[in-house]
Design an enzyme around this catalytic site. Structure first.
Site, PDB file in Angstrom:
ATOM      1  N   ARG A 140      10.084  11.974  10.109  1.00  0.00           N
ATOM      2  CA  ARG A 140      10.533  13.355   9.901  1.00  0.00           C
ATOM      3  C   ARG A 140      11.622  13.414   8.829  1.00  0.00           C
ATOM      4  O   ARG A 140      11.652  14.339   8.018  1.00  0.00           O
ATOM      5  CB  ARG A 140      11.040  13.943  11.224  1.00  0.00           C
ATOM      6  CG  ARG A 140      11.314  15.430  11.178  1.00  0.00           C
ATOM      7  CD  ARG A 140      10.048  16.201  10.902  1.00  0.00           C
ATOM      8  NE  ARG A 140      10.271  17.637  10.662  1.00  0.00           N
ATOM      9  CZ  ARG A 140      10.734  18.117   9.515  1.00  0.00           C
ATOM     10  NH1 ARG A 140      11.035  17.317   8.523  1.00  0.00           N
ATOM     11  NH2 ARG A 140      10.883  19.421   9.364  1.00  0.00           N
TER      12      ARG A 140
ATOM     13  N   CYS B 170      11.473  -6.759  21.925  1.00  0.00           N
ATOM     14  CA  CYS B 170      10.989  -7.209  23.225  1.00  0.00           C
ATOM     15  C   CYS B 170       9.692  -7.998  23.053  1.00  0.00           C
ATOM     16  O   CYS B 170       9.502  -9.044  23.666  1.00  0.00           O
ATOM     17  CB  CYS B 170      10.734  -6.005  24.137  1.00  0.00           C
ATOM     18  SG  CYS B 170      11.936  -5.842  25.451  1.00  0.00           S
TER      19      CYS B 170
ATOM     20  N   CYS C 111      11.722  15.561   5.190  1.00  0.00           N
ATOM     21  CA  CYS C 111      12.826  16.380   4.658  1.00  0.00           C
ATOM     22  C   CYS C 111      13.225  15.872   3.264  1.00  0.00           C
ATOM     23  O   CYS C 111      13.451  16.665   2.357  1.00  0.00           O
ATOM     24  CB  CYS C 111      14.035  16.342   5.598  1.00  0.00           C
ATOM     25  SG  CYS C 111      14.144  17.776   6.704  1.00  0.00           S
TER      26      CYS C 111
END
Lengths: 164, 269
Positions: free
Chosen positions: B226, B122, B230
């Site tokens: 995240r 955008c 992991c």
């Protein structure tokens, strides 16, 4: 334990991490993470990977510390550590249930016994995908560390020990 | 309440929570809602202390990002001298339910994109502005603000049509063992939910609280950040933020939680 042996153990206990700290300078440093050949007999690796017995006191430190990180998944008779995982079996008394050779195979490459197990192979470099470059081609633990853990776990013969 | 006063209160409560960071050893508490679809928000696997921080609008640090996001929303940037608000009003109605559908396929490029990438598209296409850096505070402010407009609405990603191949790829990645620790997402987040990995209570691994405030890092984190964490734990090579594999994985994981109410901004240890 005789006074001499406990003195040696103390020296190892306090000097060991210091020497290890000097060795662990980087991925190229003199850390022994090369895979040495070993022989599987039945569900055991009967012979020591280093040709010598391990040190159970160092083994306990490896299990409780970040390197072995056994506590991430297992309850163990290490009461000074608050958090013990419950992914794998409780290891209290494991030395009464498994021989040193059977413990060694389960640390080195448990997938030889159960391909689907979540337990990592701590002494393997093959059959792994997308390993971080830092660890690629290196075993998770050294042969000496495996032997130290075998010595420690083999000594956990008291089923009655309450870990928590 | 003044901004400074509010900030100090956040800081004080955060410090108190970190000092008391002793997660209770318990399964999801008895008040955990039982749903027909079996889904459980990660909220119920967090400690009571962490949940209390998420619930309190004066102590949830993620709301700082949401509040800043509201300001950035109407701040013109770029050569076109436009802001988000130039096209989307204040965002409260125009963005309601929008974040729930991401990641989604961008019709123009045919690529699967996440919400942060949509914001940057955008900016480039309509505002003539530079894209915001991945995982930067301004971008997290805006994605947190947009997701917050869907708070209470169900996750609703689409996996058919042009999204289908991305979904299948994401599913394969979710089930692939990776890293020196040789772990696949499913081994923990399907097969060992409710167990403890040291002090961490294993959740179903949903995305309905993202971006999520991570107390361990003192910042909001995107789903991809995240995933990197992991991967690092499994000693697998982390992929860059916005990597197509992470987008595919995000689509699959978001779909697993389709129907779960959005909670952004969630708080985790």
């Amino acid at each position: 334990m005789t006074p001499t042996r406990s003195l040696i153990a103390l020296v190892i206990r306090w000097c060991g991490p210091l020497c290890a700290g000097l060795l662990v300078a980087g991925p190229g440093a003199a850390v022994d993470r090369e895979l040495r050949p070993y022989e599987v007999v039945g569900d055991e690796i009967p012979l020591s990977l280093t040709g010598a017995p391990g040190d159970p006191i160092r083994g306990r430190e490896i299990a409780a510390g970040r390197e072995g990180n056994c506590l991430a998944c297992h309850h163990m008779p290490i009461p000074e550590e608050q958090f013990h995982g419950d992914i794998g079996p409780d290891l209290s008394g494991i030395g009464a249930r498994l021989s040193p050779g059977a413990l060694r195979l389960r640390l080195v490459d448990p997938k030889r016994l159960n391909a689907a197990t979540i337990m990592p192979a701590f002494y393997a470099v093959e059959g792994l995908e997308r390993v971080d470059p830092y660890y690629r081609g290196r075993t998770a633990l050294s042969a000496q560390q495996i032997e130290d853990l075998v010595a420690y776990l083999a000594g956990l013969t008291d089923e009655s020990v309450d870990t928590n | 309440m003044g901004v400074m006063r509010r900030f100090l209160r956040h800081a004080a409560m955060l410090l108190a929570a970190l000092a008391a960071a002793t997660p209770a050893f318990a399964d999801p508490p008895p008040e955990t809602p039982v749903r027909d679809d079996g889904l459980i928000s990660g909220y119920w696997f967090a400690s009571p202390e962490t949940r209390a921080i998420q619930d309190d609008e004066f102590s949830n640090p993620g709301l700082l990002y949401v509040d800043r996001g509201a300001l950035r929303w109407r701040e013109p940037d770029g050569a076109a001298e436009k802001s988000c608000a130039s096209c989307h009003d204040d965002g409260v109605e125009t963005m309601a339910g929008v974040g729930a559908t991401y990641p989604k396929v961008d019709e123009a490029s045919g690529a699967l994109i996440n919400l942060g990438e949509r914001v940057n598209m955008c900016r480039v296409r309509h505002m003539d502005a530079k894209p915001l850096e991945t995982e930067s505070e301004p971008l997290l402010d805006l994605t947190a603000y947009i997701m917050h407009q869907s708070q209470g609405m169900p996750m609703a990603v689409t996996i058919d049509g042009p999204a289908a191949p991305f979904f299948e790829h994401g599913q394969a990645l979710y089930n692939q063992r990776v890293g020196q620790m040789d772990l696949a997402c499913t081994m923990c987040h399907d097969q060992r939910v409710g167990h403890y990995l040291r002090a961490e209570h294993i959740s179903q691994g949903h995305l309905n609280g993202f971006p999520t405030y991570m107390m361990r890092w003192g910042t909001m984190a995107s789903p991809h950040r995240r995933f990197q964490f992991c991967n690092e734990q499994a000693r697998a090579e982390p992929l860059p933020i916005n990597h197509p594999d992470y987008n595919a994985l995000e689509l699959y994981i978001a779909w697993r939680g389709n129907g779960l109410e959005i909670e952004t901004p969630a708080v985790r240890r």
